[in-house]
Enzyme design. Structure first.
Site, short mmCIF file in Angstrom:
data_model
loop_
_atom_site.label_atom_id
_atom_site.label_comp_id
_atom_site.label_asym_id
_atom_site.label_seq_id
_atom_site.Cartn_x
_atom_site.Cartn_y
_atom_site.Cartn_z
N SER A 126 0.84 -1.20 0.00
CA SER A 126 0.00 0.00 0.00
C SER A 126 0.87 1.24 0.00
O SER A 126 1.99 1.24 0.54
CB SER A 126 -0.85 -0.04 1.27
OG SER A 126 -1.36 1.22 1.57
N TYR A 151 -2.01 -1.36 10.96
CA TYR A 151 -2.28 -1.85 9.60
C TYR A 151 -1.12 -1.50 8.67
O TYR A 151 -0.57 -2.36 7.97
CB TYR A 151 -3.60 -1.27 9.06
CG TYR A 151 -3.67 -1.36 7.55
CD1 TYR A 151 -3.94 -2.59 6.95
CD2 TYR A 151 -3.41 -0.26 6.74
CE1 TYR A 151 -3.95 -2.69 5.57
CE2 TYR A 151 -3.43 -0.35 5.37
CZ TYR A 151 -3.70 -1.57 4.78
OH TYR A 151 -3.71 -1.68 3.42
N LYS A 155 2.01 -3.84 6.54
CA LYS A 155 2.45 -3.78 5.13
C LYS A 155 3.96 -3.56 5.04
O LYS A 155 4.65 -4.18 4.24
CB LYS A 155 1.68 -2.68 4.38
CG LYS A 155 0.19 -2.99 4.21
CD LYS A 155 -0.04 -4.26 3.43
CE LYS A 155 -1.48 -4.70 3.38
NZ LYS A 155 -1.69 -6.06 2.86
N1 UFG Z 1 -12.94 10.46 3.89
C1 UFG Z 1 -13.95 11.33 4.24
N2 UFG Z 1 -15.10 10.80 4.72
C2 UFG Z 1 -15.31 9.46 4.85
C3 UFG Z 1 -14.27 8.58 4.48
C4 UFG Z 1 -13.10 9.12 3.99
O1 UFG Z 1 -13.79 12.54 4.16
O2 UFG Z 1 -16.39 9.06 5.31
C5 UFG Z 1 -11.68 11.00 3.34
C6 UFG Z 1 -10.47 10.66 4.17
O3 UFG Z 1 -10.29 11.61 5.19
C7 UFG Z 1 -9.37 10.69 3.13
C8 UFG Z 1 -10.07 10.23 1.84
O4 UFG Z 1 -11.45 10.41 2.08
O5 UFG Z 1 -8.94 11.99 2.95
C9 UFG Z 1 -9.81 8.80 1.50
O6 UFG Z 1 -10.08 8.01 2.65
P1 UFG Z 1 -10.24 6.43 2.60
O7 UFG Z 1 -10.59 5.97 3.99
O8 UFG Z 1 -11.13 6.03 1.49
O9 UFG Z 1 -8.79 5.94 2.21
P2 UFG Z 1 -7.40 6.19 2.92
O10 UFG Z 1 -6.63 7.07 2.01
O11 UFG Z 1 -7.51 6.59 4.32
O12 UFG Z 1 -6.81 4.71 3.03
C10 UFG Z 1 -7.03 3.77 2.05
C11 UFG Z 1 -7.30 2.41 2.68
C12 UFG Z 1 -6.10 1.89 3.35
C13 UFG Z 1 -4.92 1.99 2.46
C14 UFG Z 1 -4.76 3.37 1.95
C15 UFG Z 1 -3.62 3.49 1.00
O13 UFG Z 1 -8.30 2.52 3.67
O14 UFG Z 1 -6.35 0.54 3.62
O15 UFG Z 1 -5.94 3.73 1.26
O16 UFG Z 1 -3.59 2.40 0.17
F1 UFG Z 1 -3.78 1.69 3.14
#
Ligand code: UFG
Length: 344
Positions: A126, A151, A155
Site C-alpha cells: 500500500s 495496519y 504492510k
Molecule cells: N474520507 C472522508 N469521509 C469518509 C471517508 C473518507 O472525508 O467518510 C476522506 C479521508 O479523510 C481521506 C479520503 O477520504 O482523505 C480517503 O479516505 P479512505 O478511507 O477512502 O482511504 P485512505 O486514504 O484513508 O486509506 C485507504 C485504505 C487503506 C490503504 C490506503 C492506502 O483505507 O487501507 O488507502 O492504500 F492503506
C-alpha cells in the site's frame, strides 16, 4: 495453463483480479475464510468470466489447512496474496489481531512455497508505507516513513519479511504492488466493493449516502494545505488495478523480472481531493450527496499521489479508466445491490 492461488479472492480487489486471471485463461484457486466477504461473490465471478474458480474456505493463518490445500491443488505456479485485514482505525484498536492475521498468513505462504515448489508471489502492499511523502508524486524509491497505524506497519513489515526471505533463498521471487486508493466496480455491476457494516472508506460511504442508506457523508477536514482544503489521494480503478496483477504474474512466469523482489506503485499519477470526488460523483451520476465538513480524521495523510512511471515502463501497465467512468461504475454497483436487496 498455469494455476494461480488467490488468497482473499472473494474480497474487493481479489474478486476483480480472479475475473481478469480467468479471462486470459489462468486456472484459479481461491482461498478465503469469508471473514470480510460473501460467498455470493463467486456467482458474480462466474457470471462475468463464464467460469467458476475452485474455492476453499480456509483461514490462511491455519498452516496445517493451507498445507493440505497445496497438497490437494497440486502444481500451483504463483500466489497472489491479498488475504489481510485492512481497516486502519480497527487496527489501532486491535493491533494484535492485525499483526497475527496479516503477518502469520504471509509467513505461512513463504514457508509453504518451498515445500510445494511454488516460486512466485505477488504481495498486496500500500502507498501507506510512504506516510506523508516529502516529494510528490511519490516514487518507489521514496523513504519508508514510520507507520501511522498497525495496519500500515503490517504492510511495511510484510515487505521486509518478503525481502529477507527471498534474500536467503534466491530461487524465489516476488512482486510487491503498492496500491494507491482503489475505487469503482466491474463494468457489469456484478462485482464491486461490499463493506461489512458502516464503511470506513470514502467511496462506499458516498454511494451508500447517495442510495439513502446513510443520511450524510462526513468530510474529514477542510483546513489542509491543499487547494480546496480537503485531503488529496490517487484514486485508481479496481479493474485497472486487477489487470496489473495479471501482468505481474505473467512477468514472473515468463522470467522477465529484473530482480528477485520488484516493487511497483499502482496509481494513476493524478491526485484528487475529497471535495472533487464528491462533485464529480454528483455530476456524472446526477445525484446529490448531502455532506458536512467535520474535524480531521486522526491518522489521515494530507496528500499523496503516485508516480507510476516505473509500472508504466517496466510492466507496460497504465491506469486507463477515467475517474468519471469509475465513479459511474461505483454508482451502478450500489444500485444493483439495492435491486438485489429488494428482490430478496
Ligand atoms: N474520507 C472522508 N469521509 C469518509 C471517508 C473518507 O472525508 O467518510 C476522506 C479521508 O479523510 C481521506 C479520503 O477520504 O482523505 C480517503 O479516505 P479512505 O478511507 O477512502 O482511504 P485512505 O486514504 O484513508 O486509506 C485507504 C485504505 C487503506 C490503504 C490506503 C492506502 O483505507 O487501507 O488507502 O492504500 F492503506
Amino acid at each position: 495453463m498455469a494455476k494461480i492461488l488467490v488468497t482473499g479472492g472473494t474480497g474487493y480487489i481479489g474478486s476483480h483480479t480472479v475475473v481478469e486471471l480467468q479471462k486470459v485463461g489462468f486456472d484459479v484457486v481461491i482461498v478465503d475464510n469469508l471473514s470480510n466477504s460473501n460467498i455470493d461473490v463467486l456467482v458474480g465471478i462466474e457470471k462475468i468470466s463464464g467460469k467458476a474458480p475452485a474455492f476453499e474456505n480456509i483461514d490462511c493463518v491455519d498452516y496445517v489447512s493451507m498445507d493440505k490445500m497445496f497438497e490437494k491443488h497440486k502444481d500451483i505456479d504463483a500466489i497472489i496474496h491479498f488475504a489481510a485485514f485492512k481497516a486502519v482505525g480497527e487496527s489501532v484498536e486491535k493491533p494484535l489481531m492485525y499483526y497475527r492475521n496479516n503477518l502469520v498468513s504471509l509467513i505461512n505462504m513463504l514457508q509453504l512455497m518451498p515445500i510445494h515448489k511454488v516460486k512466485n508471489l505477488v504481495f498486496s502492499s500500500s502507498c501507506t508505507v510512504y506516510g506523508q511523502p516529502d516529494e510528490l508524486p511519490v516514487t518507489e524509491n521514496a523513504p519508508i516513513k514510520i507507520a501511522q497505524s498497525p495496519y500500515g506497519n503490517t504492510k511495511q513489515i510484510g515487505e521486509e519479511i518478503i525481502r529477507d526471505t527471498i534474500h536467503a533463498n534466491s530461487n524465489y521471487q516476488s512482486i510487491i504492488l503498492r496500491y494507491f486508493n482503489p475505487i469503482g466496480a466491474h463494468s457489469s455491476a456484478e462485482l464491486g466493493e461490499l463493506p461489512n457494516g458502516v464503511p470506513n472508506n470514502l467511496l462506499p460511504f458516498v454511494t451508500q449516502t447517495a442510495i439513502g442508506l446513510r443520511k450524510q457523508l462526513q468530510v474529514f477536514g477542510n483546513d489542509y494545505n491543499t487547494p480546496d482544503g480537503s485531503c488529496i489521494r490517487d484514486y485508481i480503478n479496481v479493474v485497472d488495478l486487477a489487470k496489473a496483477h495479471v501482468i505481474a504474474v505473467q512477468r514472473m512466469l515468463n522470467n522477465k523480472t529484473k530482480s528477485n523482489v520488484e516493487t511497483f506503485n499502482l496509481g494513476t499519477g493524478t491526485g484528487l481531493s475529497v471535495l472533487e470526488i464528491i462533485e464529480t460523483f454528483e455530476n456524472v451520476n446526477g445525484v446529490k450527496i448531502p455532506f458536512k465538513i467535520v474535524p480531521r480524521r486522526e491518522g489521515d495523510i494530507e496528500k499523496v499521489w503516485a508516480n507510476p512511471t516505473y509500472a508504466n515502463t517496466e510492466l507496460g501497465w497504465t491506469a486507463k479508466e477515467t475517474v468519471e467512468e469509475t465513479l459511474r461504475s461505483s454508482w451502478a454497483w450500489e444500485q444493483n445491490l439495492a435491486k438485489r436487496a429488494k428482490a430478496e
